[in-house]
Design an enzyme around this catalytic site. Structure first.
Site, PDB file in Angstrom:
ATOM      1  N   SER A  13       0.933  -1.208   0.119  1.00  0.00           N
ATOM      2  CA  SER A  13       0.071  -0.090  -0.018  1.00  0.00           C
ATOM      3  C   SER A  13       0.719   1.180   0.093  1.00  0.00           C
ATOM      4  O   SER A  13       2.129   1.130  -0.418  1.00  0.00           O
ATOM      5  CB  SER A  13      -0.884  -0.186   1.260  1.00  0.00           C
ATOM      6  N   GLY A  14       0.379   2.487   0.597  1.00  0.00           N
ATOM      7  CA  GLY A  14       0.979   3.580   0.505  1.00  0.00           C
ATOM      8  C   GLY A  14       2.461   3.581   1.144  1.00  0.00           C
ATOM      9  O   GLY A  14       3.458   4.114  -0.156  1.00  0.00           O
ATOM     10  N   HIS A  15       3.152   2.924   1.886  1.00  0.00           N
ATOM     11  CA  HIS A  15       4.347   3.092   2.355  1.00  0.00           C
ATOM     12  C   HIS A  15       5.253   2.155   1.313  1.00  0.00           C
ATOM     13  O   HIS A  15       6.237   2.248   1.263  1.00  0.00           O
ATOM     14  CB  HIS A  15       4.445   2.787   3.841  1.00  0.00           C
ATOM     15  N   ASP A  35       1.014 -10.530   1.664  1.00  0.00           N
ATOM     16  CA  ASP A  35      -0.148  -9.552   2.577  1.00  0.00           C
ATOM     17  C   ASP A  35      -1.082 -10.485   2.901  1.00  0.00           C
ATOM     18  O   ASP A  35      -1.316 -11.543   2.395  1.00  0.00           O
ATOM     19  CB  ASP A  35      -0.609  -8.369   1.858  1.00  0.00           C
ATOM     20  N   ASP A  45       2.137  -3.272 -11.045  1.00  0.00           N
ATOM     21  CA  ASP A  45       1.811  -4.310 -11.492  1.00  0.00           C
ATOM     22  C   ASP A  45       2.817  -5.920 -11.225  1.00  0.00           C
ATOM     23  O   ASP A  45       3.473  -6.321 -12.033  1.00  0.00           O
ATOM     24  CB  ASP A  45       2.277  -4.239 -13.285  1.00  0.00           C
ATOM     25  N   GLY A  71       3.837   1.019   7.268  1.00  0.00           N
ATOM     26  CA  GLY A  71       3.864   2.115   7.794  1.00  0.00           C
ATOM     27  C   GLY A  71       3.888   2.092   9.504  1.00  0.00           C
ATOM     28  O   GLY A  71       4.502   3.030  10.176  1.00  0.00           O
ATOM     29  N   HIS A 138      24.461  15.497  13.404  1.00  0.00           N
ATOM     30  CA  HIS A 138      25.563  14.684  13.863  1.00  0.00           C
ATOM     31  C   HIS A 138      25.146  14.119  15.124  1.00  0.00           C
ATOM     32  O   HIS A 138      24.407  14.783  16.045  1.00  0.00           O
ATOM     33  CB  HIS A 138      26.719  15.861  14.023  1.00  0.00           C
ATOM     34  N   HIS A 147       9.896   6.105  13.308  1.00  0.00           N
ATOM     35  CA  HIS A 147       9.794   6.807  11.999  1.00  0.00           C
ATOM     36  C   HIS A 147       9.883   8.181  12.296  1.00  0.00           C
ATOM     37  O   HIS A 147       9.187   8.826  13.012  1.00  0.00           O
ATOM     38  CB  HIS A 147       7.913   6.459  11.765  1.00  0.00           C
TER      39      HIS A 147
END
Length: 210
Positions: A13-15, A35, A45, A71, A138, A147
């Site tokens: 999906s999106g992520h 999935d 595809d 996500g 740094h 995330h």
């Protein structure tokens, strides 16, 4: 193309779309995805191979890479743990436009998106997302399964715990430490240490009380 340039994805999906773009930009051949259910949309595809829990995943993927492309920090942790238990090949996916210091250390199954800056002596844990255009200055340390959302800025020597979400365009002041399981809202500015889990928002960031 050698086997070690072939990759499967857990989730689609999106992520996962972003992770597939990063893989493509590095010359990988995307074999398909696993999935719980087949996605009704298939913009890349690629082939659906079923639920990873219902097959011998290690035997199926052989020596190809598998990437946990979810996500949700919690689900990504579960999938990473499964891959580790099965001794399946994992890797860091980093977009070619990201700057990553030679002194940085990044845990496997982390995703580094376009136009990210990861500067000297940074430490990033396992299965993290460092999202588009974020700046990790740094000596920052980011815990496993966290995330960092698009455009977030971690100034020097920031410590982020495990399973955190640092919202889009938020800023963490230099030297600040953030505990495990913390959510920082989009656009927030964190000026002092956060020592307990919860959701923090605003400028300066304050905890949302349930």
């Amino acid at each position: 193309m050698s086997k070690n340039k072939h990759i499967y994805f857990l989730g689609y999906s999106g992520h996962a779309y972003v992770a597939i773009d990063v893989a493509n930009s590095n010359g990988f051949c995307v074999e398909g995805y696993f999935d719980r259910h087949e996605n009704t949309e298939n913009p890349y595809d690629i082939q659906y191979f079923g639920n990873e829990a219902d097959i011998d995943l290690k035997d199926f993927v052989n020596d190809c890479y598998v990437f946990p492309a979810m996500g949700s920090n919690t689900i990504r942790k579960r999938l990473y743990t499964l891959l580790k238990q099965l001794n399946i090949n994992q890797l860091v996916l980093a977009h070619p436009t990201a700057f990553i210091s030679n002194t940085a250390v990044i845990g496997e199954s982390s995703l580094i998106n376009p136009n990210v800056s990861i500067n000297a002596l940074v430490r990033i844990g396992k299965a993290c997302i460092i999202n588009t255009g974020s700046i990790i200055e740094h000596e920052c340390c980011i815990g496993d399964y966290s995330h960092i959302a698009p455009g977030a800025v971690l100034a020097g020597n920031v410590k982020i715990g495990e399973n955190c979400f640092i919202g889009a365009k938020s800023v963490i002041k230099q030297g600040v430490s953030i505990a495990d399981n913390v959510i920082i809202g989009a656009g927030s500015v964190v000026l002092k240490n956060i020592e307990e889990e919860g959701t923090w928002v605003g400028n300066p960031a304050k905890q949302l009380i349930k």
